[in-house]
Scaffold this motif. Structure first.
Motif, mmCIF file in Angstrom:
data_model
loop_
_atom_site.group_PDB
_atom_site.id
_atom_site.type_symbol
_atom_site.label_atom_id
_atom_site.label_comp_id
_atom_site.label_asym_id
_atom_site.label_seq_id
_atom_site.Cartn_x
_atom_site.Cartn_y
_atom_site.Cartn_z
ATOM 1 N N ARG A 3 0.832 -1.200 0.000
ATOM 2 C CA ARG A 3 0.000 0.000 0.000
ATOM 3 C C ARG A 3 0.870 1.256 0.000
ATOM 4 N NH1 ARG A 3 -4.661 0.106 4.367
ATOM 5 N NH2 ARG A 3 -5.195 -1.714 3.073
ATOM 6 N N ILE A 4 1.991 1.229 0.766
ATOM 7 C CA ILE A 4 2.892 2.384 0.804
ATOM 8 C C ILE A 4 3.478 2.636 -0.580
ATOM 9 C CG2 ILE A 4 5.105 3.220 1.709
ATOM 10 C CD1 ILE A 4 4.411 1.814 4.320
ATOM 11 N N ARG A 5 3.900 1.530 -1.251
ATOM 12 C CA ARG A 5 4.480 1.694 -2.585
ATOM 13 C C ARG A 5 3.467 2.257 -3.568
ATOM 14 N NH1 ARG A 5 7.131 -3.265 -1.331
ATOM 15 N NH2 ARG A 5 5.441 -4.434 -2.353
ATOM 16 N N ARG A 6 2.205 1.910 -3.392
ATOM 17 C CA ARG A 6 1.173 2.435 -4.309
ATOM 18 C C ARG A 6 0.883 3.899 -4.042
ATOM 19 N NH1 ARG A 6 -1.274 -2.501 -3.114
ATOM 20 N NH2 ARG A 6 -2.732 -1.489 -1.685
ATOM 21 N N TRP A 7 0.905 4.284 -2.759
ATOM 22 C CA TRP A 7 0.506 5.650 -2.415
ATOM 23 C C TRP A 7 1.655 6.658 -2.438
ATOM 24 C CZ3 TRP A 7 -3.949 8.080 -2.112
ATOM 25 C CH2 TRP A 7 -5.117 7.313 -2.040
ATOM 26 N N ALA A 8 2.892 6.190 -2.251
ATOM 27 C CA ALA A 8 4.032 7.112 -2.204
ATOM 28 C C ALA A 8 4.139 7.989 -3.444
ATOM 29 C CB ALA A 8 5.328 6.345 -1.967
ATOM 30 N N PRO A 9 4.053 7.414 -4.668
ATOM 31 C CA PRO A 9 4.143 8.278 -5.858
ATOM 32 C C PRO A 9 3.020 9.309 -5.911
ATOM 33 C CG PRO A 9 4.470 5.982 -6.453
ATOM 34 C CD PRO A 9 3.975 5.991 -5.043
ATOM 35 N N ARG A 10 1.847 8.942 -5.429
ATOM 36 C CA ARG A 10 0.736 9.883 -5.457
ATOM 37 C C ARG A 10 0.983 11.047 -4.495
ATOM 38 N NH1 ARG A 10 -4.452 5.692 -5.384
ATOM 39 N NH2 ARG A 10 -3.736 4.389 -7.140
ATOM 40 N N VAL A 11 1.511 10.726 -3.311
ATOM 41 C CA VAL A 11 1.811 11.788 -2.338
ATOM 42 C C VAL A 11 2.864 12.730 -2.900
ATOM 43 C CG1 VAL A 11 2.779 12.260 -0.062
ATOM 44 C CG2 VAL A 11 1.139 10.389 -0.365
ATOM 45 N N VAL A 12 3.915 12.167 -3.484
ATOM 46 C CA VAL A 12 4.963 12.998 -4.085
ATOM 47 C C VAL A 12 4.371 13.866 -5.184
ATOM 48 C CG1 VAL A 12 7.089 12.971 -5.440
ATOM 49 C CG2 VAL A 12 6.820 11.420 -3.493
ATOM 50 N N GLY A 13 3.515 13.263 -5.991
ATOM 51 C CA GLY A 13 2.886 14.011 -7.069
ATOM 52 C C GLY A 13 2.045 15.169 -6.554
ATOM 53 N N ILE A 14 1.308 14.933 -5.488
ATOM 54 C CA ILE A 14 0.485 15.994 -4.902
ATOM 55 C C ILE A 14 1.367 17.120 -4.383
ATOM 56 C CG2 ILE A 14 -1.057 16.533 -2.981
ATOM 57 C CD1 ILE A 14 -2.238 13.700 -3.317
ATOM 58 N N VAL A 15 2.460 16.763 -3.696
ATOM 59 C CA VAL A 15 3.370 17.779 -3.159
ATOM 60 C C VAL A 15 3.971 18.601 -4.282
ATOM 61 C CG1 VAL A 15 5.559 18.129 -1.952
ATOM 62 C CG2 VAL A 15 3.893 16.494 -1.058
ATOM 63 N N VAL A 16 4.449 17.944 -5.345
ATOM 64 C CA VAL A 16 5.056 18.666 -6.478
ATOM 65 C C VAL A 16 4.042 19.590 -7.131
ATOM 66 C CG1 VAL A 16 6.040 18.396 -8.790
ATOM 67 C CG2 VAL A 16 6.824 16.941 -6.915
ATOM 68 N N THR A 17 2.841 19.096 -7.354
ATOM 69 C CA THR A 17 1.813 19.902 -8.003
ATOM 70 C C THR A 17 1.443 21.110 -7.159
ATOM 71 O OG1 THR A 17 0.910 17.959 -9.129
ATOM 72 C CG2 THR A 17 -0.522 19.886 -8.947
ATOM 73 N N LEU A 18 1.286 20.890 -5.842
ATOM 74 C CA LEU A 18 0.970 22.014 -4.955
ATOM 75 C C LEU A 18 2.095 23.033 -4.942
ATOM 76 C CD1 LEU A 18 -0.708 20.216 -1.923
ATOM 77 C CD2 LEU A 18 -1.810 21.662 -3.635
ATOM 78 N N ALA A 19 3.364 22.548 -4.936
ATOM 79 C CA ALA A 19 4.500 23.470 -4.949
ATOM 80 C C ALA A 19 4.502 24.313 -6.221
ATOM 81 C CB ALA A 19 5.809 22.693 -4.827
ATOM 82 N N CYS A 20 4.154 23.702 -7.331
ATOM 83 C CA CYS A 20 4.091 24.447 -8.596
ATOM 84 C C CYS A 20 2.973 25.482 -8.580
ATOM 85 C CB CYS A 20 3.906 23.486 -9.769
ATOM 86 S SG CYS A 20 5.358 22.459 -10.103
ATOM 87 N N LEU A 21 1.856 25.141 -7.981
ATOM 88 C CA LEU A 21 0.757 26.100 -7.881
ATOM 89 C C LEU A 21 1.141 27.277 -6.992
ATOM 90 C CD1 LEU A 21 -2.287 23.655 -7.520
ATOM 91 C CD2 LEU A 21 -1.724 25.109 -9.487
ATOM 92 N N VAL A 22 1.839 26.986 -5.889
ATOM 93 C CA VAL A 22 2.312 28.067 -5.018
ATOM 94 C C VAL A 22 3.300 28.952 -5.772
ATOM 95 C CG1 VAL A 22 3.670 28.592 -2.958
ATOM 96 C CG2 VAL A 22 1.921 26.815 -2.879
ATOM 97 N N GLY A 23 4.213 28.328 -6.533
ATOM 98 C CA GLY A 23 5.174 29.087 -7.317
ATOM 99 C C GLY A 23 4.491 29.982 -8.339
#
Length: 415
Positions: A3-23
């Motif tokens: 479950r961690i392996r499945r969700w880890a990429p999604r969490v990273v993706g959410i963080v990157v996307t949010l960081a880009c929106l903030v930028g």
């Protein structure tokens, strides 16, 4: 674990996307006008002061010879400029700028400069110290002892210029840079603005001599000159040009306007379509970085670009000042906390001092006249394009899979 392996990429993706929106939000957020300053100025100055208390000025001195002076003088000047914009900051500004001035005049502040030069300790130390003292008096001139010191040091500077065959005095033994003399001359103009007009003849002579020694390739003041006669050794470079154009409008607005136009045409660039940014060398000239410019990226000096914001503000170039400010909020990795704000995670406090000084810059001697020079209207689009690609990248595989399933799905036949 699955479950961690499945969700880890999604969490990273959410963080990157949010960081880009903030930028993107930081890039698009309106920047202060020429008579305004960033709302986080006091929090940024609080961070710089905390770092100075921990010895950041001494640490900066190990990086380059003027590190201690710049760390303190820019902190004091930023406070004065901020108080001229917001009078509620006056008492804090006077306390902090006087504290900074005392550090400049300490043994540590003068340690690397020679007392045998004229003016004493060289024109770099004398000019910046005199400018800060005058700036403080522009807020409060009731201290008669400080007024007398300002007059005494101004006279010493004026006499050094009058006795020299060159308009560019030595900062160190046998070394001279026109930018240092420009700061010193601005301090004389500030004296005449605040008190009796005493130095008009010295200033006018300096202008005539300086105009006779312009870099023939650019029509601008050179970077380094012979201390004997002021003849050019190194042509115009952005490291000194950006500071020169911060002070030249204080001395002679007409000359400053013509010089700023040349500077903007030859140094403001859009490397690879990104920018605006400031090249260390003028268009058509390539060179390497040094301790002043820092490493060059596509010919761009990040330190000169930061200082260019202040030059743009004092020259009335709101468009360029706002663009550099917005890029700083995107690329400078600012970290805002309730009591402080820092850039680049606070790893280079002297950089924060330069940002505070530049983002609050305003003329102390002459009213600023707004300019409307060209700035590419689409300058934000390349930055937004990169942010969009970065925001989408973590989801590329998922989106591609959805597309494959969509196009490989059998069509339903009805009849």
């Amino acid at each position: 674990m699955g479950r961690i392996r499945r969700w880890a990429p999604r969490v990273v993706g959410i963080v990157v996307t949010l960081a880009c929106l903030v930028g993107a939000g930081r890039l698009l957020w309106p920047q202060p006008g020429l008579d305004e300053q960033p709302g986080a100025t006091t929090r940024q100055l609080a961070f710089v002061r905390d770092q100075l208390d921990e010895g950041s000025d001494t640490a900066a001195q190990e990086l380059f010879p003027e590190g201690y002076v710049f760390s303190n003088v820019l902190y004091g000047l930023a406070w004065v400029q901020a108080a001229h914009t917001d009078s509620a900051l006056r008492d804090d500004a006077l306390r902090e700028s006087r504290w900074a001035l005392a550090r400049l005049e300490s043994d540590e502040g003068r340690a690397v400069f020679s007392p045998r030069l004229q003016p004493a300790y060289g024109v770099f130390w004398a000019g910046w110290t005199n400018w800060l003292r005058g700036a403080i008096l522009s807020l409060d001139s009731t201290d008669t002892a400080e007024v007398q010191r300002f007059s005494t040091h101004s006279t010493e500077i004026a006499q050094a210029f009058s006795a020299a065959e060159t308009p560019f005095l030595q900062a160190y033994q046998h070394q001279a840079w026109p930018v240092d003399s420009t700061v010193a001359m601005a301090s004389l103009r500030l004296h005449d603005k605040l008190f009796d007009t005493k130095y008009t003849t010295v200033i006018d002579r300096w202008l005539v001599q300086a105009k006779a020694r312009l870099d023939p390739a650019t029509g601008l003041l050179p970077h380094q000159v012979s201390p004997a006669d002021g003849s050019m050794m190194t042509g115009a470079r952005a490291t000194s040009q950006t500071a020169i154009h911060r002070f030249l409008p204080e001395i002679d607005p007409a000359f400053a306007k013509s010089q700023y136009s040349r500077y903007r045409e030859q140094f403001v660039a859009y490397p690879g379509g990104f920018g605006p940014a400031v090249r260390e060398y003028p268009r058509g000239v390539e060179g390497s970085g040094d301790v002043d410019s820092g490493p060059l990226i596509a010919g761009v000096s990040l330190s000169a670009t930061v200082v260019a914001q202040g030059a743009a503000r004092v020259n009335g170039d709101r468009a360029l000042a706002a663009a550099i400010g917005a890029e700083g909020e995107l690329l400078g990795l600012p970290l805002s906390l309730p009591g402080s704000k820092r850039y680049a995670f606070g790893l280079m406090p002297i950089g924060d001092a330069f940002v505070a000084w530049s983002s609050t810059a305003r003329s102390l001697t002459e009213p600023t006249t707004a300019l409307e020079p060209d700035l590419r209207w689409w300058w934000r689009l390349p930055w937004l394009g990169i942010l969009t690609l970065m925001a989408i990248a973590p989801w590329a595989w998922t989106l591609a899979g959805c597309a494959r399933r969509r196009w490989s799905a059998p069509e339903t036949v009805t009849g």
